[in-house]
Design a protein around this motif. Structure first.
Motif, PDB file in Angstrom:
ATOM      1  N   VAL A 206       0.836  -1.201   0.000  1.00 49.15           N
ATOM      2  CA  VAL A 206       0.000   0.000   0.000  1.00 49.15           C
ATOM      3  C   VAL A 206       0.871   1.251   0.000  1.00 49.15           C
ATOM      4  N   LEU A 207       1.892   1.282   0.859  1.00 44.06           N
ATOM      5  CA  LEU A 207       2.776   2.447   0.942  1.00 44.06           C
ATOM      6  C   LEU A 207       3.502   2.681  -0.377  1.00 44.06           C
ATOM      7  N   LYS A 208       3.899   1.600  -1.025  1.00 45.33           N
ATOM      8  CA  LYS A 208       4.603   1.696  -2.307  1.00 45.33           C
ATOM      9  C   LYS A 208       3.716   2.379  -3.354  1.00 45.33           C
ATOM     10  N   LYS A 209       2.449   1.995  -3.400  1.00 43.83           N
ATOM     11  CA  LYS A 209       1.520   2.616  -4.350  1.00 43.83           C
ATOM     12  C   LYS A 209       1.349   4.103  -4.059  1.00 43.83           C
ATOM     13  N   LEU A 210       1.228   4.435  -2.772  1.00 39.77           N
ATOM     14  CA  LEU A 210       1.074   5.843  -2.391  1.00 39.77           C
ATOM     15  C   LEU A 210       2.313   6.663  -2.758  1.00 39.77           C
ATOM     16  N   LEU A 211       3.486   6.090  -2.531  1.00 39.61           N
ATOM     17  CA  LEU A 211       4.729   6.783  -2.889  1.00 39.61           C
ATOM     18  C   LEU A 211       4.835   6.989  -4.396  1.00 39.61           C
ATOM     19  N   LYS A 212       4.447   5.988  -5.173  1.00 38.61           N
ATOM     20  CA  LYS A 212       4.508   6.113  -6.634  1.00 38.61           C
ATOM     21  C   LYS A 212       3.526   7.167  -7.135  1.00 38.61           C
ATOM     22  N   GLN A 213       2.376   7.298  -6.461  1.00 37.77           N
ATOM     23  CA  GLN A 213       1.416   8.332  -6.838  1.00 37.77           C
ATOM     24  C   GLN A 213       1.966   9.720  -6.529  1.00 37.77           C
ATOM     25  N   ARG A 214       2.598   9.861  -5.376  1.00 37.89           N
ATOM     26  CA  ARG A 214       3.114  11.170  -4.958  1.00 37.89           C
ATOM     27  C   ARG A 214       4.384  11.561  -5.706  1.00 37.89           C
ATOM     28  N   PHE A 215       5.239  10.575  -5.972  1.00 40.06           N
ATOM     29  CA  PHE A 215       6.518  10.822  -6.654  1.00 40.06           C
ATOM     30  C   PHE A 215       6.564   9.957  -7.906  1.00 40.06           C
ATOM     31  N   THR A 216       6.092  10.499  -9.007  1.00 43.73           N
ATOM     32  CA  THR A 216       5.967   9.723 -10.239  1.00 43.73           C
ATOM     33  C   THR A 216       7.304   9.282 -10.811  1.00 43.73           C
ATOM     34  N   GLU A 217       8.396   9.900 -10.353  1.00 45.93           N
ATOM     35  CA  GLU A 217       9.716   9.526 -10.846  1.00 45.93           C
ATOM     36  C   GLU A 217      10.227   8.216 -10.252  1.00 45.93           C
ATOM     37  N   LEU A 218       9.532   7.672  -9.259  1.00 44.27           N
ATOM     38  CA  LEU A 218       9.973   6.432  -8.615  1.00 44.27           C
ATOM     39  C   LEU A 218       9.607   5.217  -9.463  1.00 44.27           C
ATOM     40  N   SER A 219      10.525   4.286  -9.528  1.00 47.54           N
ATOM     41  CA  SER A 219      10.292   3.031 -10.254  1.00 47.54           C
ATOM     42  C   SER A 219      10.101   1.891  -9.244  1.00 47.54           C
ATOM     43  N   ASP A 220       9.702   0.745  -9.750  1.00 48.57           N
ATOM     44  CA  ASP A 220       9.567  -0.429  -8.875  1.00 48.57           C
ATOM     45  C   ASP A 220      10.907  -0.785  -8.238  1.00 48.57           C
ATOM     46  N   GLU A 221      12.001  -0.627  -8.989  1.00 48.22           N
ATOM     47  CA  GLU A 221      13.325  -0.929  -8.431  1.00 48.22           C
ATOM     48  C   GLU A 221      13.680   0.010  -7.281  1.00 48.22           C
ATOM     49  N   ASP A 222      13.256   1.266  -7.388  1.00 45.31           N
ATOM     50  CA  ASP A 222      13.518   2.223  -6.310  1.00 45.31           C
ATOM     51  C   ASP A 222      12.788   1.837  -5.026  1.00 45.31           C
ATOM     52  N   LEU A 223      11.686   1.140  -5.177  1.00 45.77           N
ATOM     53  CA  LEU A 223      10.815   0.846  -4.045  1.00 45.77           C
ATOM     54  C   LEU A 223      10.908  -0.587  -3.545  1.00 45.77           C
ATOM     55  N   VAL A 224      11.989  -1.272  -3.893  1.00 41.70           N
ATOM     56  CA  VAL A 224      12.191  -2.631  -3.388  1.00 41.70           C
ATOM     57  C   VAL A 224      12.442  -2.551  -1.887  1.00 41.70           C
ATOM     58  N   PHE A 225      11.676  -3.326  -1.127  1.00 42.89           N
ATOM     59  CA  PHE A 225      11.783  -3.317   0.333  1.00 42.89           C
ATOM     60  C   PHE A 225      12.161  -4.702   0.839  1.00 42.89           C
ATOM     61  N   GLU A 226      13.168  -4.725   1.703  1.00 40.78           N
ATOM     62  CA  GLU A 226      13.556  -5.959   2.380  1.00 40.78           C
ATOM     63  C   GLU A 226      13.587  -5.667   3.876  1.00 40.78           C
ATOM     64  N   THR A 227      12.969  -6.540   4.651  1.00 43.15           N
ATOM     65  CA  THR A 227      12.945  -6.371   6.094  1.00 43.15           C
ATOM     66  C   THR A 227      14.368  -6.259   6.627  1.00 43.15           C
ATOM     67  N   GLY A 228      14.580  -5.253   7.477  1.00 36.22           N
ATOM     68  CA  GLY A 228      15.897  -5.022   8.046  1.00 36.22           C
ATOM     69  C   GLY A 228      16.804  -4.147   7.196  1.00 36.22           C
ATOM     70  N   LYS A 229      16.354  -3.783   6.006  1.00 37.73           N
ATOM     71  CA  LYS A 229      17.175  -2.953   5.116  1.00 37.73           C
ATOM     72  C   LYS A 229      16.474  -1.638   4.793  1.00 37.73           C
ATOM     73  N   GLU A 230      15.802  -1.081   5.800  1.00 39.94           N
ATOM     74  CA  GLU A 230      15.088   0.173   5.605  1.00 39.94           C
ATOM     75  C   GLU A 230      16.044   1.304   5.237  1.00 39.94           C
ATOM     76  N   LYS A 231      17.232   1.318   5.829  1.00 33.91           N
ATOM     77  CA  LYS A 231      18.197   2.387   5.557  1.00 33.91           C
ATOM     78  C   LYS A 231      18.553   2.438   4.075  1.00 33.91           C
ATOM     79  N   GLU A 232      18.762   1.277   3.455  1.00 30.06           N
ATOM     80  CA  GLU A 232      19.073   1.235   2.026  1.00 30.06           C
ATOM     81  C   GLU A 232      17.918   1.811   1.202  1.00 30.06           C
TER      82      GLU A 232
END
Length: 69
Positions: free
Chosen positions: A10-36
């Motif tokens: 859900v957050l990924k979709k909201l971020l993509k709506q707000r920042f259209t320059e973001l790609s799926d690769e930019d929004l890859v999330f892994e638990t414990g790697k929030e800093k990256e």
């Protein structure tokens, strides 16, 4: 900041709506790697990590409020 993976879709979709320059690769999330994730977003949208964290936290809070309704 603690991002829960079940919220991320859900957050990924909201971020993509707000920042259209973001790609799926930019929004890859892994638990414990929030800093990256924050570093990638900081570079891509041109905002400091503190702002990125604040934006995501605000979206999380809005998501949780919606889920409770």
């Amino acid at each position: 900041m603690n991002i829960r993976s079940y919220q991320w879709s859900v957050l990924k979709k909201l971020l993509k709506q707000r920042f259209t320059e973001l790609s799926d690769e930019d929004l890859v999330f892994e638990t414990g790697k929030e800093k990256e994730l924050f570093v990638r977003l900081e570079r891509k949208i041109g905002k400091p990590q503190e702002d990125v964290a604040r934006i995501i936290k605000g979206m999380q809070q809005a998501y949780l409020q919606q889920a409770l309704l």
